[in-house]
Design an enzyme around this catalytic site. Structure first.
Site, PDB file in Angstrom:
ATOM      1  CG  ASP A 222      10.368 -11.689  25.638  1.00 27.75           C
ATOM      2  OD1 ASP A 222       9.863 -12.656  26.259  1.00 27.75           O
ATOM      3  OD2 ASP A 222      11.136 -10.872  26.199  1.00 27.75           O
ATOM      4  CG  ASP A 246      -3.625 -10.560  16.130  1.00 30.10           C
ATOM      5  OD1 ASP A 246      -3.774 -11.245  15.102  1.00 30.10           O
ATOM      6  OD2 ASP A 246      -3.734  -9.313  16.144  1.00 30.10           O
ATOM      7  CG  ASP A 250      -0.254 -12.533  11.250  1.00 31.62           C
ATOM      8  OD1 ASP A 250      -1.333 -13.138  11.370  1.00 31.62           O
ATOM      9  OD2 ASP A 250      -0.127 -11.488  10.569  1.00 31.62           O
TER      10      ASP A 250
HETATM   11  C1  IPM Z   1      -6.929 -12.026  13.189  1.00 33.05           C
HETATM   12  C2  IPM Z   1      -6.968 -10.610  12.703  1.00 33.05           C
HETATM   13  C3  IPM Z   1      -7.934  -9.829  13.558  1.00 33.05           C
HETATM   14  C4  IPM Z   1      -7.495  -9.960  14.996  1.00 33.05           C
HETATM   15  C5  IPM Z   1      -8.096  -8.358  13.165  1.00 33.05           C
HETATM   16  C6  IPM Z   1      -8.560  -8.202  11.749  1.00 33.05           C
HETATM   17  C7  IPM Z   1      -8.997  -7.596  14.112  1.00 33.05           C
HETATM   18  O1  IPM Z   1      -5.696 -10.061  12.715  1.00 33.05           O
HETATM   19  O2  IPM Z   1      -7.973 -12.701  13.151  1.00 33.05           O
HETATM   20  O3  IPM Z   1      -5.854 -12.482  13.587  1.00 33.05           O
HETATM   21  O4  IPM Z   1      -6.603  -9.237  15.426  1.00 33.05           O
HETATM   22  O5  IPM Z   1      -8.022 -10.797  15.707  1.00 33.05           O
HETATM   23 MG    MG Z   2      -4.157 -11.442  13.197  1.00 30.88          MG
END
Ligand code: IPM
Ligand code: MG
Length: 357
Positions: A222, A246, A250
């Protein structure tokens, strides 16, 4: 002759992958390498044609290749299939597991001329260069899942577990990577709450003795989410488990201006897999609007990690930088005064820049 398995997948996957192939062909021409590209179906496209999102022949092709280049998979059309037939759970996760790709490297580098495309302030972003090492074949995405009846409905369970072996092998990749960079490694966990994170922290701490030249720190996930926005320059290499990685990647992609810029390399097994960190973007699919640069930069990682062609990898990265510096953008990076190109035109320009470089 290098054998490359090419899996465009769904949505914008079929538009962006050909752009990366243009870049690789330009590299072949310029540096005298020959690539054999073999296409196969994966994801929703494979489900529609063959009844399964990861057909046996696709997996076999990947196993027999030197590297795999993947576009993106999934889309609303396949969202209501049983989980084992959905593109994500039925193809992407099994592909990663079958190829033993336990390490996902996501470099997050700010191109100076894209600083204004980010929603963050210029002084926060200047000089950001982070490598996120995400564990990719363990943790809660691969743990046992179940449903049972409960008093007022159901109860659903996803198991999160990590073994010392799994933690050691990903930590080793991260320590080695840090050694090649600024020698700083931040291990991200939730050791104040999760038992798997406590084992993670103990294991990484133990391993640090083998890497006295690398400065190791630990951070709760966090806090890391907050620090990435507050002061991203403090990071060099980050290592973390599957789900945290993940989410954090992002988030980190926005430091670069667009999710459309974030490349990724999945390694660890005999055959590496290279794909943009973004998804299949069904909302803009088929419109020649998608940013192919993350896929083109993933092709650079393919050259670097699977084919050991460092100079060629840099030639792709350099060409992307030049094209951006010259003011060319895809719509996701639109800014006043810049030239907007379609997906295919951006691919042509990068390939041409490689040939001229
Ligand atoms: C990523 C994507 C994948 C993941 C999904 C599509 C399953 O979000 O490559 O980050 O979570 O690994
Ligand atoms: Mg992802």
């Amino acid at each position: 002759m290098f054998k490359i398995a090419v899996l465009p997948g769904d949505g914008i996957g079929v538009e962006i992958v050909p752009q990366a192939l243009k870049a690789l062909k330009a590299i072949g021409e310029k540096y005298g390498h020959s690539f054999e590209f073999t296409e196969a179906l994966v994801g929703g496209a494979a489900y529609d044609a063959k009844g399964h999102p990861l057909p046996e022949e696709t997996l076999e092709l990947c196993e027999q290749s030197d590297a795999v280049l993947l576009g993106a998979i999934g889309g609303p059309k396949w969202d209501n299939l049983p989980v084992e037939l959905r593109p994500e759970a039925g193809a992407l996760l099994p592909l990663r597991r079958e190829l033993a790709l336990y390490a996902n490297l996501r470099p997050c580098v700010v191109f100076p001329s894209l600083i204004h495309a980010s929603t963050l302030k210029e002084e926060v972003l200047q000089g950001v260069d982070i490598l996120i090492v995400r564990e990719l074949t363990g943790g809660i995405y691969f743990g046992e899942k179940s449903r049972e009846l409960a008093a007022d409905g159901q109860k659903a369970t996803d198991v999160l577990s990590y073994s010392t072996y799994e933690i050691k092998r990903i930590a080793k990749i991260a320590f080695e990577a840090a050694r090649q960079r600024k020698k700083k490694l931040c291990s991200v966990d939730k050791a104040n709450v999760l038992e798997s994170s406590r084992l993670w922290r103990e294991t990484v701490t133990d391993m640090a003795r083998e890497y006295p030249d690398v400065e190791l720190t630990h951070m709760y996930v966090d806090n890391c989410a907050m620090q990435l926005i507050r002061n991203p320059r403090q990071f060099d290499v980050i290592v973390t488990e599957n789900m945290f990685g993940d989410i954090l990647t992002d988030e980190a992609s926005m430091l670069t201006g667009s999710l459309g810029m974030l490349a990724s390399a999945s390694i660890g097994g005999e055959v590496g897999l290279y794909e943009p960190a973004h998804g299949s973007a069904p909302d803009i699919a088929g419109q020649n609007k998608a940013n192919p640069l993350a896929t083109i930069l993933s092709a650079a990682l393919l050259l670097r990690y699977s084919l050991k062609l460092e100079k060629e990898a840099q030639a792709i990265e350099e060409a992307v930088r030049k094209v951006i510096d010259a003011g060319y953008r895809t719509p996701d990076l639109a800014e006043p005064g810049k030239t907007i190109l379609g997906t295919s035109e951006m691919g042509d320009l990068v390939a041409q820049t490689i040939l001229e470089g």
